[in-house]
Write a protein that holds these residues in place. Structure first.
Motif, PDB file in Angstrom:
ATOM      1  N   GLY A 108       7.275  -4.625 -14.606  1.00 47.55           N
ATOM      2  CA  GLY A 108       7.246  -3.176 -14.624  1.00 47.55           C
ATOM      3  C   GLY A 108       7.175  -2.540 -13.253  1.00 47.55           C
ATOM      4  N   LEU A 109       7.326  -1.239 -13.266  1.00 55.94           N
ATOM      5  CA  LEU A 109       7.218  -0.397 -12.082  1.00 55.94           C
ATOM      6  C   LEU A 109       6.237   0.696 -12.425  1.00 55.94           C
ATOM      7  CD1 LEU A 109       8.224   0.522  -9.261  1.00 55.94           C
ATOM      8  CD2 LEU A 109       9.980   1.836 -10.457  1.00 55.94           C
ATOM      9  N   GLU A 110       5.197   0.850 -11.589  1.00 55.38           N
ATOM     10  CA  GLU A 110       4.137   1.804 -11.897  1.00 55.38           C
ATOM     11  C   GLU A 110       3.773   2.641 -10.677  1.00 55.38           C
ATOM     12  OE1 GLU A 110       0.893  -0.593 -13.276  1.00 55.38           O
ATOM     13  OE2 GLU A 110       1.915  -1.115 -15.141  1.00 55.38           O
ATOM     14  N   LEU A 111       3.394   3.878 -10.942  1.00 54.90           N
ATOM     15  CA  LEU A 111       2.802   4.738  -9.936  1.00 54.90           C
ATOM     16  C   LEU A 111       1.325   4.384  -9.908  1.00 54.90           C
ATOM     17  CD1 LEU A 111       3.065   7.105  -7.965  1.00 54.90           C
ATOM     18  CD2 LEU A 111       2.616   8.627  -9.881  1.00 54.90           C
ATOM     19  N   GLU A 112       0.793   4.135  -8.729  1.00 58.20           N
ATOM     20  CA  GLU A 112      -0.549   3.606  -8.604  1.00 58.20           C
ATOM     21  C   GLU A 112      -1.449   4.534  -7.801  1.00 58.20           C
ATOM     22  OE1 GLU A 112      -1.536  -0.637  -7.149  1.00 58.20           O
ATOM     23  OE2 GLU A 112      -1.659   0.684  -5.417  1.00 58.20           O
ATOM     24  N   ALA A 113      -2.715   4.541  -8.157  1.00 58.74           N
ATOM     25  CA  ALA A 113      -3.744   5.227  -7.367  1.00 58.74           C
ATOM     26  C   ALA A 113      -4.869   4.237  -7.139  1.00 58.74           C
ATOM     27  CB  ALA A 113      -4.260   6.454  -8.102  1.00 58.74           C
ATOM     28  N   GLN A 114      -5.516   4.349  -5.993  1.00 56.34           N
ATOM     29  CA  GLN A 114      -6.641   3.466  -5.707  1.00 56.34           C
ATOM     30  C   GLN A 114      -7.781   4.245  -5.074  1.00 56.34           C
ATOM     31  OE1 GLN A 114      -6.597   0.743  -2.373  1.00 56.34           O
ATOM     32  NE2 GLN A 114      -4.524   1.391  -1.877  1.00 56.34           N
ATOM     33  N   TRP A 115      -8.986   3.764  -5.304  1.00 53.73           N
ATOM     34  CA  TRP A 115     -10.191   4.391  -4.768  1.00 53.73           C
ATOM     35  C   TRP A 115     -11.062   3.296  -4.175  1.00 53.73           C
ATOM     36  CZ3 TRP A 115     -11.484   9.250  -3.778  1.00 53.73           C
ATOM     37  CH2 TRP A 115     -12.799   9.528  -3.444  1.00 53.73           C
ATOM     38  N   GLU A 116     -11.416   3.430  -2.905  1.00 51.48           N
ATOM     39  CA  GLU A 116     -12.271   2.436  -2.256  1.00 51.48           C
ATOM     40  C   GLU A 116     -13.708   2.645  -2.710  1.00 51.48           C
ATOM     41  OE1 GLU A 116     -12.728   0.482   2.111  1.00 51.48           O
ATOM     42  OE2 GLU A 116     -12.750   2.664   2.010  1.00 51.48           O
ATOM     43  N   LEU A 117     -14.277   1.637  -3.357  1.00 48.75           N
ATOM     44  CA  LEU A 117     -15.646   1.701  -3.864  1.00 48.75           C
ATOM     45  C   LEU A 117     -16.657   1.335  -2.786  1.00 48.75           C
ATOM     46  CD1 LEU A 117     -14.971  -0.110  -7.235  1.00 48.75           C
ATOM     47  CD2 LEU A 117     -15.135   2.359  -6.840  1.00 48.75           C
ATOM     48  N   ALA A 118     -16.365   0.320  -2.028  1.00 42.98           N
ATOM     49  CA  ALA A 118     -17.193  -0.144  -0.917  1.00 42.98           C
ATOM     50  C   ALA A 118     -16.226  -0.609   0.164  1.00 42.98           C
ATOM     51  CB  ALA A 118     -18.092  -1.288  -1.374  1.00 42.98           C
ATOM     52  N   ARG A 119     -16.755  -0.988   1.309  1.00 43.09           N
ATOM     53  CA  ARG A 119     -15.879  -1.391   2.413  1.00 43.09           C
ATOM     54  C   ARG A 119     -14.940  -2.516   1.948  1.00 43.09           C
ATOM     55  NH1 ARG A 119     -15.577  -0.162   7.550  1.00 43.09           N
ATOM     56  NH2 ARG A 119     -14.803  -1.656   9.047  1.00 43.09           N
ATOM     57  N   ASN A 120     -13.637  -2.246   1.971  1.00 41.33           N
ATOM     58  CA  ASN A 120     -12.559  -3.180   1.630  1.00 41.33           C
ATOM     59  C   ASN A 120     -12.507  -3.570   0.156  1.00 41.33           C
ATOM     60  OD1 ASN A 120     -11.804  -3.152   4.325  1.00 41.33           O
ATOM     61  ND2 ASN A 120     -12.975  -4.966   4.807  1.00 41.33           N
ATOM     62  N   LEU A 121     -13.298  -2.943  -0.707  1.00 38.66           N
ATOM     63  CA  LEU A 121     -13.272  -3.202  -2.145  1.00 38.66           C
ATOM     64  C   LEU A 121     -12.757  -1.950  -2.841  1.00 38.66           C
ATOM     65  CD1 LEU A 121     -14.040  -5.071  -4.548  1.00 38.66           C
ATOM     66  CD2 LEU A 121     -16.228  -3.871  -4.584  1.00 38.66           C
ATOM     67  N   ALA A 122     -11.652  -2.075  -3.580  1.00 38.01           N
ATOM     68  CA  ALA A 122     -11.030  -0.901  -4.190  1.00 38.01           C
ATOM     69  C   ALA A 122     -10.703  -1.160  -5.657  1.00 38.01           C
ATOM     70  CB  ALA A 122      -9.750  -0.530  -3.448  1.00 38.01           C
ATOM     71  N   ALA A 123     -10.877  -0.126  -6.452  1.00 36.74           N
ATOM     72  CA  ALA A 123     -10.430  -0.134  -7.846  1.00 36.74           C
ATOM     73  C   ALA A 123      -9.080   0.576  -7.872  1.00 36.74           C
ATOM     74  CB  ALA A 123     -11.422   0.601  -8.735  1.00 36.74           C
ATOM     75  N   TYR A 124      -8.138   0.029  -8.620  1.00 35.30           N
ATOM     76  CA  TYR A 124      -6.834   0.672  -8.698  1.00 35.30           C
ATOM     77  C   TYR A 124      -6.339   0.678 -10.131  1.00 35.30           C
ATOM     78  CZ  TYR A 124      -5.073  -4.126  -8.480  1.00 35.30           C
ATOM     79  OH  TYR A 124      -4.837  -5.450  -8.717  1.00 35.30           O
TER      80      TYR A 124
END
Length: 174
Positions: free
Chosen positions: A111-127
């Motif tokens: 698939g092809l998806e539009l993605e968003a990510q949020w950094e929770l802690a230094r270098n750790l991100a939820a996307y």
């Protein structure tokens, strides 16, 4: 022969208006403060554009004609790229391809998806991402091969940690 035109005097009202406008411009320029520089982000490895390639464990839950086939384990390869918009929030695209298998069948997805990510802690991100996915389900029973597929909306959720090798002050490979 033409007679000279009399010189007209400007009315005192238009001179007062012109003088008031000139004084207003001078006061505005003199009273303006110097622009302050925007505070810059401190340099760090995780900023600006990003490009990620990775393998993820995946779970598939295929259903066909209202019948659930259960949850199948598998794997997924993805390429993610985009840009951090703020210090912690970024947007981009994700291209993924993977497969799961169970009960003598194999499900392949991409698939092809539009993605968003949020950094929770230094270098750790939820996307997370939403987009269009393709799923193909194959059954192999001896000589008989049966495959079917569909296209539809898809989503992904994930948690990723960026480990940077090298010692650059800003940016770098993770």
């Amino acid at each position: 022969m033409s007679l000279p035109t009399p010189i007209r005097r400007r009315s005192s009202r238009s001179l007062q208006t012109l003088l008031a406008a000139a004084v207003g411009v001078v006061v505005a320029i003199a009273g303006a403060r110097a622009a302050r520089a925007q505070l810059l982000e401190p340099p760090r490895s995780r900023q600006g554009y990003y490009f990620a390639f990775g393998y993820q464990l995946a779970l598939g839950h295929p259903m066909e004609d209202g019948e659930s086939w259960g949850v199948w384990p598998g794997g997924n390869l993805s390429i993610r790229f985009g840009q951090l918009i703020t210090r912690r929030f970024g947007m981009g695209l994700q291209i993924n391809s993977g497969s799961t298998s169970g009960q003598g069948q194999k499900a392949a997805a991409g698939g092809l998806e539009l993605e968003a990510q949020w950094e929770l802690a230094r270098n750790l991100a939820a996307y997370g991402g939403v987009g269009i996915d393709v799923v193909s389900l194959s059954t192999v029973n001896g000589q008989d091969k049966k495959s079917r597929g569909t296209v539809g909306s898809g989503y992904s959720l994930g948690l990723g940690y960026d480990w940077f090798f090298g010692h650059r002050l800003t940016g770098g490979w993770a």
